[in-house]
Design an enzyme around this catalytic site. Structure first.
Site, PDB file in Angstrom:
ATOM      1  N   SER A 143      58.464  30.970  38.062  1.00 25.87           N
ATOM      2  CA  SER A 143      59.839  31.354  37.725  1.00 25.87           C
ATOM      3  C   SER A 143      60.727  30.146  37.956  1.00 25.87           C
ATOM      4  O   SER A 143      60.302  29.168  38.578  1.00 25.87           O
ATOM      5  CB  SER A 143      60.262  32.482  38.666  1.00 25.87           C
ATOM      6  OG  SER A 143      61.655  32.714  38.595  1.00 25.87           O
ATOM      7  N   TYR A 156      60.327  36.673  46.789  1.00 25.33           N
ATOM      8  CA  TYR A 156      60.072  36.238  45.412  1.00 25.33           C
ATOM      9  C   TYR A 156      59.934  34.713  45.373  1.00 25.33           C
ATOM     10  O   TYR A 156      59.021  34.178  44.744  1.00 25.33           O
ATOM     11  CB  TYR A 156      61.234  36.716  44.524  1.00 25.33           C
ATOM     12  CG  TYR A 156      60.962  36.650  43.037  1.00 25.33           C
ATOM     13  CD1 TYR A 156      60.193  37.639  42.415  1.00 25.33           C
ATOM     14  CD2 TYR A 156      61.482  35.632  42.245  1.00 25.33           C
ATOM     15  CE1 TYR A 156      59.955  37.598  41.050  1.00 25.33           C
ATOM     16  CE2 TYR A 156      61.255  35.583  40.884  1.00 25.33           C
ATOM     17  CZ  TYR A 156      60.492  36.569  40.284  1.00 25.33           C
ATOM     18  OH  TYR A 156      60.251  36.519  38.925  1.00 25.33           O
TER      19      TYR A 156
END
Ligand code: NAD
Length: 280
Positions: A143, A156
């Site tokens: 990401s 995350y």
């Protein structure tokens, strides 16, 4: 990999968003697709869409956080398609918004199981097949949060920075050993998918405002899953080690390289107000 025609690709998280779009686009380009997802109905629908366009695909359902299930899946794919896989796209992922101070271990472990361990299991379960195919490619989805951190995204960030480190090391190893496997790490910016809807929210107030979170996410997402799939597949065909998806991912890449650690000030001032009502 110069062409996708006749190649065999295993795609996880293929029931929605980026995974579904990648599976459909790969099939459109002549790839045979082993599409998987924890949601059996959703992945069955992806396969229906592929078959209705005369593509070749089969649906599988399992949890990527289950190591044994992932190894069984890899064996089943080889058996069903009577060939070793050329491509594994470790895409399945989930979100969690929680401060370090209050994050529950249960939520942290849930996210790491899918977003980090799921990627490692998929890589290692399929790696022997990719080598055997003589034309293999590992594609791991990180990401832009694998390049910078933000508030409420510690778990995350840990998973996505981890995926990046693991994937870059793998690429170096494959090159050093002259093995026939290319490796790419994908860093999407905001992509308009269902991930905000399925994310877990755990904030100090205990009653995080899901509507606000989804609104914030909608404002942050500039790219469609179809466009993301196109960029990822071009990156595979171009054998790019790092595939940046969307204008925001490109901006973050430049910011992170030019201002260095001072990006944290930007994240603090820009990201916190956008997450109003969700401050730790
Ligand atoms: N959407 C974004 O803005 C964005 C940005 C950067 C990175 N990503 C990453 O892209 C990947 C795909 O996300 P998306 O945005 O398409 O989300 P999505 O929610 O639309 O799709 C994710 C899919 O993964 C599946 N999945 C979830 N847990 C699973 C499990 N345990 N086992 C197997 N499958 C499971 C879900 O059922 C779903 O179909 C994720 O790794 C995500 O972290 C997304």
């Amino acid at each position: 990999m110069k062409s996708l025609k006749g190649k065999l690709a295993a795609v996880t998280g293929a029931g929605s968003g980026i995974g579904r779009a990648v599976a459909i686009d790969l099939a459109r380009r002549g790839c045979r697709v082993a599409a998987s997802d924890i949601q059996a109905d959703a992945v069955a629908e992806t396969v229906r869409l592929i078959k209705s366009a005369k593509g070749d695909a089969k649906a599988y359902s399992f949890d990527v956080a289950d190591r044994e299930a992932f190894y069984q899946h890899a064996a089943a794919v080889k058996k069903d398609f009577k060939a070793p896989a050329n491509l594994v796209i470790n895409n399945a992922g989930v979100g969690l918004a929680a401060s370090v101070l209050e994050m529950k271990w249960e939520d942290f472990e849930w996210l790491m199981g899918i977003n980090f361990w799921g990627v490692c299991y998929g890589t290692q379960a399929f790696l022997p097949q990719l080598i055997e195919s003589r034309d293999g490619h590992v594609v791991n989805v990180s990401s832009m949060y694998g390049m910078i951190s933000g508030p409420l995204t510690s778990a995350y960030n840990a998973a996505k920075f981890g995926v990046r480190g693991y994937t870059e090391a793998l690429r170096i190893e494959m090159k050093a050993a002259r093995l026939p496997v290319e490796v790419s790490c994908v860093h999407p910016g905001g992509i308009r998918t269902n991930i905000a809807k399925t994310s877990r929210l755990a904030t100090a107030s205990g009653n995080a405002d899901r509507a606000k979170f989804e609104k914030w996410f909608a404002r942050m997402t500039l790219t469609t899953p179809e466009k993301a799939a196109q960029i990822i597949i071009s990156g595979i065909l171009g054998n790019r080690p790092r595939i940046l998806v969307g204008p925001d991912a490109h901006v973050i890449d430049v910011v992170q390289r030019t201002v260095g650690i001072r990006y944290q000030w930007l994240a603090q001032t820009l990201l916190n107000p956008l997450m109003a009502g969700m401050k730790p």
